[in-house]
Design a protein around this motif. Structure first.
Motif, PDB file in Angstrom:
ATOM      1  N   ALA A 167      57.496  68.546 -28.558  1.00  0.00           N
ATOM      2  CA  ALA A 167      56.358  67.683 -28.249  1.00  0.00           C
ATOM      3  C   ALA A 167      56.836  66.547 -27.358  1.00  0.00           C
ATOM      4  O   ALA A 167      58.012  66.201 -27.364  1.00  0.00           O
ATOM      5  CB  ALA A 167      55.777  67.133 -29.541  1.00  0.00           C
ATOM      6  N   CYS A 184      55.738  63.701 -38.904  1.00  0.00           N
ATOM      7  CA  CYS A 184      56.838  64.537 -38.414  1.00  0.00           C
ATOM      8  C   CYS A 184      57.781  64.879 -39.562  1.00  0.00           C
ATOM      9  O   CYS A 184      58.412  64.008 -40.131  1.00  0.00           O
ATOM     10  CB  CYS A 184      57.606  63.839 -37.301  1.00  0.00           C
ATOM     11  SG  CYS A 184      59.002  64.839 -36.761  1.00  0.00           S
ATOM     12  N   PRO A 185      57.888  66.149 -39.897  1.00  0.00           N
ATOM     13  CA  PRO A 185      58.760  66.512 -41.017  1.00  0.00           C
ATOM     14  C   PRO A 185      60.234  66.418 -40.652  1.00  0.00           C
ATOM     15  O   PRO A 185      61.080  66.499 -41.534  1.00  0.00           O
ATOM     16  CB  PRO A 185      58.365  67.960 -41.335  1.00  0.00           C
ATOM     17  CG  PRO A 185      57.555  68.445 -40.205  1.00  0.00           C
ATOM     18  CD  PRO A 185      57.197  67.305 -39.313  1.00  0.00           C
ATOM     19  N   TYR A 186      60.545  66.267 -39.381  1.00  0.00           N
ATOM     20  CA  TYR A 186      61.944  66.253 -38.966  1.00  0.00           C
ATOM     21  C   TYR A 186      62.403  64.868 -38.516  1.00  0.00           C
ATOM     22  O   TYR A 186      63.461  64.729 -37.932  1.00  0.00           O
ATOM     23  CB  TYR A 186      62.154  67.278 -37.842  1.00  0.00           C
ATOM     24  CG  TYR A 186      61.758  68.657 -38.289  1.00  0.00           C
ATOM     25  CD1 TYR A 186      62.625  69.423 -39.046  1.00  0.00           C
ATOM     26  CD2 TYR A 186      60.496  69.171 -38.012  1.00  0.00           C
ATOM     27  CE1 TYR A 186      62.251  70.675 -39.505  1.00  0.00           C
ATOM     28  CE2 TYR A 186      60.117  70.428 -38.458  1.00  0.00           C
ATOM     29  CZ  TYR A 186      61.001  71.166 -39.206  1.00  0.00           C
ATOM     30  OH  TYR A 186      60.635  72.401 -39.664  1.00  0.00           O
ATOM     31  N   ALA A 234      61.615  63.159 -36.068  1.00  0.00           N
ATOM     32  CA  ALA A 234      61.985  63.238 -34.656  1.00  0.00           C
ATOM     33  C   ALA A 234      61.326  62.142 -33.827  1.00  0.00           C
ATOM     34  O   ALA A 234      61.581  62.027 -32.643  1.00  0.00           O
ATOM     35  CB  ALA A 234      61.597  64.608 -34.108  1.00  0.00           C
ATOM     36  N   ILE A 235      60.447  61.351 -34.447  1.00  0.00           N
ATOM     37  CA  ILE A 235      59.681  60.391 -33.658  1.00  0.00           C
ATOM     38  C   ILE A 235      60.189  58.974 -33.890  1.00  0.00           C
ATOM     39  O   ILE A 235      60.308  58.522 -35.019  1.00  0.00           O
ATOM     40  CB  ILE A 235      58.181  60.517 -33.987  1.00  0.00           C
ATOM     41  CG1 ILE A 235      57.717  61.926 -33.634  1.00  0.00           C
ATOM     42  CG2 ILE A 235      57.369  59.464 -33.230  1.00  0.00           C
ATOM     43  CD1 ILE A 235      56.270  62.205 -33.889  1.00  0.00           C
ATOM     44  N   VAL A 284      59.270  61.069 -28.709  1.00  0.00           N
ATOM     45  CA  VAL A 284      59.821  62.192 -29.468  1.00  0.00           C
ATOM     46  C   VAL A 284      61.248  62.466 -28.987  1.00  0.00           C
ATOM     47  O   VAL A 284      61.502  62.513 -27.793  1.00  0.00           O
ATOM     48  CB  VAL A 284      58.956  63.459 -29.248  1.00  0.00           C
ATOM     49  CG1 VAL A 284      59.607  64.673 -29.896  1.00  0.00           C
ATOM     50  CG2 VAL A 284      57.555  63.250 -29.798  1.00  0.00           C
ATOM     51  N   CYS A 304      63.199  67.385 -32.508  1.00  0.00           N
ATOM     52  CA  CYS A 304      61.877  68.010 -32.599  1.00  0.00           C
ATOM     53  C   CYS A 304      62.002  69.515 -32.737  1.00  0.00           C
ATOM     54  O   CYS A 304      62.743  70.154 -32.000  1.00  0.00           O
ATOM     55  CB  CYS A 304      61.074  67.661 -31.344  1.00  0.00           C
ATOM     56  SG  CYS A 304      59.519  68.555 -31.236  1.00  0.00           S
ATOM     57  N   GLU A 305      61.281  70.060 -33.684  1.00  0.00           N
ATOM     58  CA  GLU A 305      61.289  71.512 -33.896  1.00  0.00           C
ATOM     59  C   GLU A 305      60.026  72.155 -33.319  1.00  0.00           C
ATOM     60  O   GLU A 305      59.776  73.335 -33.531  1.00  0.00           O
ATOM     61  CB  GLU A 305      61.371  71.821 -35.397  1.00  0.00           C
ATOM     62  CG  GLU A 305      62.681  71.392 -36.046  1.00  0.00           C
ATOM     63  CD  GLU A 305      63.832  72.383 -35.798  1.00  0.00           C
ATOM     64  OE1 GLU A 305      63.548  73.559 -35.536  1.00  0.00           O
ATOM     65  OE2 GLU A 305      64.986  71.950 -35.859  1.00  0.00           O
ATOM     66  N   GLY A 306      59.196  71.353 -32.673  1.00  0.00           N
ATOM     67  CA  GLY A 306      58.008  71.912 -32.040  1.00  0.00           C
ATOM     68  C   GLY A 306      56.946  72.387 -33.007  1.00  0.00           C
ATOM     69  O   GLY A 306      56.157  73.270 -32.701  1.00  0.00           O
ATOM     70  N   CYS A 307      56.900  71.795 -34.186  1.00  0.00           N
ATOM     71  CA  CYS A 307      55.958  72.265 -35.206  1.00  0.00           C
ATOM     72  C   CYS A 307      54.511  71.923 -34.849  1.00  0.00           C
ATOM     73  O   CYS A 307      53.584  72.548 -35.333  1.00  0.00           O
ATOM     74  CB  CYS A 307      56.299  71.658 -36.557  1.00  0.00           C
ATOM     75  SG  CYS A 307      55.937  69.897 -36.666  1.00  0.00           S
ATOM     76  N   GLY A 308      54.317  70.897 -34.029  1.00  0.00           N
ATOM     77  CA  GLY A 308      52.973  70.563 -33.571  1.00  0.00           C
ATOM     78  C   GLY A 308      52.189  69.621 -34.470  1.00  0.00           C
ATOM     79  O   GLY A 308      51.064  69.244 -34.140  1.00  0.00           O
ATOM     80  N   SER A 309      52.774  69.216 -35.577  1.00  0.00           N
ATOM     81  CA  SER A 309      52.038  68.332 -36.500  1.00  0.00           C
ATOM     82  C   SER A 309      51.572  67.058 -35.796  1.00  0.00           C
ATOM     83  O   SER A 309      50.439  66.619 -35.968  1.00  0.00           O
ATOM     84  CB  SER A 309      52.915  67.933 -37.685  1.00  0.00           C
ATOM     85  OG  SER A 309      53.413  69.071 -38.323  1.00  0.00           O
ATOM     86  N   CYS A 310      52.466  66.465 -35.017  1.00  0.00           N
ATOM     87  CA  CYS A 310      52.119  65.193 -34.384  1.00  0.00           C
ATOM     88  C   CYS A 310      51.050  65.395 -33.317  1.00  0.00           C
ATOM     89  O   CYS A 310      50.222  64.519 -33.086  1.00  0.00           O
ATOM     90  CB  CYS A 310      53.357  64.524 -33.802  1.00  0.00           C
ATOM     91  SG  CYS A 310      54.162  65.498 -32.520  1.00  0.00           S
TER      92      CYS A 310
HETATM   93  S1  SF4 Z   1      56.183  68.680 -32.856  1.00  0.00           S
HETATM   94 FE1  SF4 Z   1      56.680  68.506 -35.044  1.00  0.00          FE
HETATM   95  S2  SF4 Z   1      58.920  68.226 -35.031  1.00  0.00           S
HETATM   96 FE2  SF4 Z   1      58.221  67.769 -32.958  1.00  0.00          FE
HETATM   97  S3  SF4 Z   1      57.908  65.560 -32.954  1.00  0.00           S
HETATM   98 FE3  SF4 Z   1      55.923  66.510 -33.415  1.00  0.00          FE
HETATM   99  S4  SF4 Z   1      55.824  66.522 -35.644  1.00  0.00           S
HETATM  100 FE4  SF4 Z   1      57.978  66.183 -35.108  1.00  0.00          FE
END
Ligand code: SF4
Ligand SMILES: Cc1cc2nc3c(=O)[nH]c(=O)nc-3n(C[C@H](O)[C@H](O)[C@H](O)COP(=O)(O)OP(=O)(O)OC[C@H]3O[C@@H](n4cnc5c(N)ncnc54)[C@H](O)[C@@H]3O)c2cc1C
Ligand code: SF4
Ligand code: SF4
Lengths: 329, 651
Positions: free
Chosen positions: B574, B591-593, B595-596, B607, B612-618
């Motif tokens: 992200a 962000c579970p990681y 990363a922000i 980010v 960032c693992e690219g999970c898309g939550s943010c």
């Molecule tokens: S995409 Fe997921 S891992 Fe990457 S910054 Fe957003 S919440 Fe965090």
């Protein structure tokens, strides 16, 4: 005099605040008069529909169209003004995204008529008469503009060049737009937004933002919020995070949470859904590990149930233009 | 844009249910330049077919309608790369698992497949070529805490030639177990068991790879996986670690006595001290708060007593801040015991012969305050000892979990007391008794067979009452006489692990233990990439489990970061459009990681692509629409939905 470009402003289904906002540009109205021929505005001027019809197509330089499309007349004027205007601008939240009138999309037309003309405690309507498109009287047939089943935005009925958000648009922003046109500045690509920023209200809000972990929501009458801290952090649903900037954070400045009248920020296409998604991140139901599913559901319900009116909170201004469009009760 | 579709028959797996002709007809030629079928795309033949096709057709984008992308997306991405096409310009439509295998009617299945492929076609048009990035990383590791878990990790990593910084808060290494006499389940001598490992760390072949910083604490950590920088506060030891031979001559001459925290204050030590006999590193330290010099005196007795002469005792030694760079961090700071004083009826602190289990360990230890002789405070040999299990464990008013190890060490106490004082009665008062595992039950059996032992269950700790009777004897629950009472309190996070957690930016669970990324899949990974957690700081556990976790963290650090290798950064991450970000901070919450990060000055989030693992939550949560998810842009997702729906409408 005749060479000045024509300006018009029309009032469809709305409260009239947009006209007030235009007048609130104060002495700048003289500049407007100096640069434009203010040709048509039923609320302020005497020119009639026939005068507009008499113009060549594209004969009006700019039309500020405020109000949502609720009736046949609203729609007819939208088409007429589209044809006659070089720039048709959806002015204010009603024209842009439906605003308060569009909250009525949650109910049917019949239900509205029933509560307004029949069940209304201040109305005595023993014959159960409700407005009809056509009524036969001894003298002949009378017609009223049809009242549609749903409220639509201006762009849902005709091609719109730009939209200006706000309920109403802030006079300073209105002037920015008029000034840009007067100075011949390049406007954004067609279909864009005028008079708003590209971030959210929080950008303009000077309140101190801390970690957002809300364990309880409050309605505005329940607390007197701290004047420095972010209102959302204090548990008031402030729509500022999911609302385009441009207003100058007027409401948070006077200790009231933003209710979202500037619509979705650029890059967001459904303001209410966005706010709900963001609240999902902010609402804090405490530790989740080792907690039973029932207890989790109970905690979530408790928080969610403390929001009194979902559509009136999250879609106060944007229901007609939203993905949901407004369901039917 | 030239978009080609490859439809894989997957033997008869797909073609048996999906009619490729019907699919072809459903796709309009406006969207797709060509549509080809192939037998088995993932076979060697299939892959070379795809390679040749890409070379011949030179498509701008391709859609592969086949199995689940979980199975072969990487396979086909490699083929694309090999054929000189950016691997992100491909989209898979899963028409096997999601269609052929779950739809019985051929017409329906074909319609569904066509819809998914149409979605993929619409979506792939929005794909952008993406590139992997890479950055340098440090192969070194920092281990915090020198107990069994930390030591195991440090030694394992050092054995591969990698550098380890081992940060220990206390003056000695070895963690809790160096203070025990014997360890369950087999009652091995604890110091004898640990000594070889400690020696290996201090003087062994790989000792040169381990920098031990005792009396030290990490006060700041910045950076991210592969490139952390730690600031470590080193408190002065006032003795030269390299030259001192640990003879202890300096200690006897010291005129100051203070309570010895290594024996839980059960005896005294000097202001200059070696902690306990056999403590490693074998170098004394001065407790400056107690030393006469700190109170304006000019005592030099210890310095004068040193047989090596001047310069070994360093009165001018001062606090130091050191900085170390590392690629990974292992947290192994252990746990501590629940404050049993919070259950006042148990008498801890009020009745002199009520002890915590730690204190009792020291009374049993030959390096402890009584040299291993079991005596009451007034010097009597106890004729009866009550051991109370589950103090604060399994208790909604205190700690609701089972601490897991207390029963085991209580049985250990039973047997050790039996060896030392064969006539002493032992009363076990317990809520539950647990002994899972292949060895643990046998320890219980031995304890149970002790003819002097009585096991009594109690329901609620609040019903227990310990009162003083005459001659220092105590009465437990108005019937059991005891000369000593041993409380086995719940295992809880160590006192300052909360502070460390903040320093490291990790997370803790509802009890305050360091929290793992996933309880089953990744039980020793913290939520911050590159930080691993081992031992009792993660959950109450035995030495065996702590060692295993230490080893596991070493495994992660060694396999994740290899010397000379660069850290590859996946492009599906992200990114925040700073122009749109309003600084509301919502993204960092989801962000579970972790990363922000937040730039306080500009009041905007950003980010870190390494984390960032690219999970898309943010992306979903950002209420300003300021975050873009590479490869999963709003445009692409909406186009995909529209593609699918448009096809279904036709059907
Ligand atoms: S995409 Fe997921 S891992 Fe990457 S910054 Fe957003 S919440 Fe965090
Ligand atoms: C009374 C009792 C008896 C026990 N008996 C047995 C037994 O017989 N057999 C058995 O298998 N298990 C036994 N256990 C369990 C055993 O103690 C643990 O399994 C073991 O200590 C866990 O090792 P560890 O490395 O995780 O933590 P620890 O041994 O606690 O080591 C952690 C180290 O980290 C250091 N540290 C703490 N905070 C910091 C910081 N902020 N910075 C730097 N360093 C820090 C500490 O000083 C310590 O050296 C017993 C436990 C208790 C309470
Ligand atoms: S008070 Fe409202 S507008 Fe201001 S920062 Fe908080 S959420 Fe944003
Ligand atoms: S959620 Fe969006 S607007 Fe808020 S801080 Fe993060 S990127 Fe900025």
């Amino acid at each position: 005099m005749a060479s000045k470009p024509k300006l018009s402003m029309y009032w469809a289904s709305s409260c009239g605040g947009c006209e007030v906002s235009l007048v609130n540009i104060n002495e700048k109205i003289l500049d407007v008069a100096a640069n434009f021929d203010f040709y048509f505005c039923p609320c302020l001027l005497d020119t009639k529909k026939e005068d507009v019809e008499a113009l060549d197509d594209g004969g009006i330089a700019i039309t500020f169209f405020n109000g949502a499309i609720r009736t046949e007349e609203n729609e007819e004027m939208a088409h007429l003004l589209r044809k006659k205007s070089k720039l048709l601008i959806a002015f204010g939240s009603c024209a842009y995204e439906g605003c308060i009138p569009a909250l009525s999309n949650l109910h049917t037309k019949a239900a509205h008529f029933k509560s307004i003309y029949i069940d209304n405690p201040t109305v005595d309507n023993l014959l159960g008469i409700v407005p009809k498109h056509e009524t036969q009287v001894p003298e002949g047939k009378l017609t009223l503009p049809a009242f549609y089943e749903r409220v639509r935005t201006l762009s849902q009925v005709t091609d719109v060049d730009y939209s200006m958000p706000g309920c109403p648009p802030e006079p300073a922003r209105v002037w920015n737009v008029i000034e840009a046109v007067i100075q011949g500045k390049t406007l954004p690509p067609k279909g864009g937004i005028l008079g708003a920023g590209n971030s959210s209200v929080c950008r303009e809000c000077g309140r101190k933002k801390e970690d957002k972990h809300i364990t309880r929501l409050y309605r505005t009458y329940e607390i007197i919020p701290d004047t420095e801290a972010c209102l959302l952090d204090q548990g008031l649903i402030c729509m500022g995070i999911a609302t385009a900037d441009g207003c100058g954070a007027l409401c948070p400045k006077v200790n009231m949470p933003c209710s979202g009248c500037y619509g979705p920020p650029a890059g967001v296409f459904d303001q209410g859904a966005k706010m709900v998604a963001a609240l999902g991140a902010i609402l804090d139901i405490g530790e989740k590990k080792g907690i039973s599913e029932d207890e989790l559901i109970r905690r979530i319900d408790m928080l969610v149930d403390s929001i009194p009116d979902y559509s009136g909170t999250f879609y106060k201004y944007s229901l007609a233009g939203s993905i949901l469009g407004g369901g039917r009760a | 844009m030239k978009i080609g579709v490859y439809f894989c028959n997957c033997g008869s797996n797909i073609s048996g249910k999906v009619d490729s002709e019907q699919v072809r007809q459903a796709l309009s030629l406006n969207d797709v330049e060509y549509f080809k079928t192939c037998e088995l795309m993932c076979s060697d033949d299939g892959k070379s077919y795809l390679r040749d096709e890409i070379a011949a057709e030179k498509p701008d984008r391709i859609v592969i309608a086949a199995c689940s992308p979980r199975e072969h997306e990487k396979t086909f991405m490699r083929v694309l790369s090999g054929a000189g096409m950016n691997p992100y310009l491909m989209q898979m439509a899963n028409i096997r698992e999601q269609v052929a295998w779950v739809t019985s009617d051929v017409r329906q299945a074909s319609l569904k497949a066509a819809a998914l492929i149409k979605g993929a076609v619409k979506r792939v048009a929005f794909h952008k070529p993406l590139e992997m990035k890479s950055i340098e990383m440090s192969p070194d590791v920092m281990v915090i805490g020198a107990g069994p878990a930390g030591l195991k990790a440090a030694l394992t990593i050092a054995q591969t030639g990698r550098k380890v910084t081992l940060v220990e808060k206390r003056a000695v290494i070895g963690g809790q177990p160096v203070l025990y006499e014997d360890v369950f389940p087999n009652l091995e001598c604890a110091p004898c068991m640990l000594e070889p490992m400690l020696d290996e760390i201090l003087h062994g072949e790989y000792a040169k790879n381990i920098e031990i910083l005792t009396l030290s604490e990490v006060v700041e950590l910045y950076g991210f996986y592969g490139n952390f920088i730690a600031k470590i506060k080193k408190s002065p030891r006032y003795a030269d670690m390299n030259q001192c031979i640990g003879c202890g001559e300096c200690i006897g001459v010291c005129p100051v006595d203070v309570k010895n925290e290594f024996n839980n204050g059960l005896d005294n030590r000097k202001a200059i001290s070696l902690s306990f006999a056999g403590a490693l590193p074998n170098v004394p330290f001065i407790d400056m708060a107690a030393c006469l010099r700190a109170r304006g005196g000019d005592c030099r007795l210890c310095d004068e007593a040193c047989p090596l002469g001047e310069g070994i005792i360093l009165y001018d030694d001062a606090e130091e801040m050191v900085e170390r760079r590392m690629g990974a961090v292992i947290v192994a700071v252990g746990a501590s015991l629940y404050d049993a004083g919070l259950i006042p009826k148990l008498g801890l602190g009020r009745l002199p012969d009520v002890y915590t289990s730690f204190e009792f360990e020291r009374l049993l230890s030959s390096t402890g305050p009584t040299g291993g002789q079991l005596l009451t405070r007034s010097g009597r040999t106890p004729g009866s000892i009550a051991i109370i299990h589950c103090v604060g464990s399994l208790d909604a008013n205190h700690k609701e979990y089972c601490s897991g190890i207390c029963c085991q060490y209580a049985f250990k106490f039973n047997l050790m007391v039996g060896h030392k004082l064969p006539d002493t009665q032992i009363h076990h008062l317990h809520k539950e008794l647990v002994y899972p595992g292949k060895e643990e039950y046998f320890l219980y059996k031995r304890a149970k067979e002790n003819p002097n032992a009585v096991f009594t269950a109690y329901k609620d700790i609040d019903t227990l009452r310990i009162t003083a009777a005459e001659d220092g004897i105590m009465i437990v629950n108005s019937s059991i006489k005891a000369d000593m009472v041993v409380l086995c309190p719940a295992v809880v996070p160590s006192k300052d692990s909360g502070k460390l957690n903040e320093t490291l930016g990790t997370t803790v669970d509802m009890f305050g233990f360091f929290e793992e990324l996933h309880g089953r899949l990744d039980p020793v990974m913290a939520k911050v990439r590159g930080i691993y957690i081992a031992g009792a700081c993660q959950s109450p556990m035995s030495i065996q489990q702590a060692m295993t976790q230490g080893m596991a963290t070493a495994g992660y650090a060694l396999s994740g970061i290899v010397g000379g290798k660069r850290l590859e950064i996946e492009p599906i991450t992200a990114s925040v459009d700073a122009d749109r970000c309003s600084g509301c901070g919502v993204c960092a919450l989801v962000c579970p990681y972790k990363a922000i990060g937040f730039d306080e000055q500009n009041r905007k989030s950003s980010v870190n692509e390494v984390l960032c693992e690219g999970c898309g939550s943010c992306v979903a949560a950002c209420p300003a629409g300021a975050i873009n998810g590479n490869h999963f842009t709003n445009d692409a997702i909406l186009a995909e939905i529209e593609g699918v729906l448009s096809c279904l409408n036709q059907g």
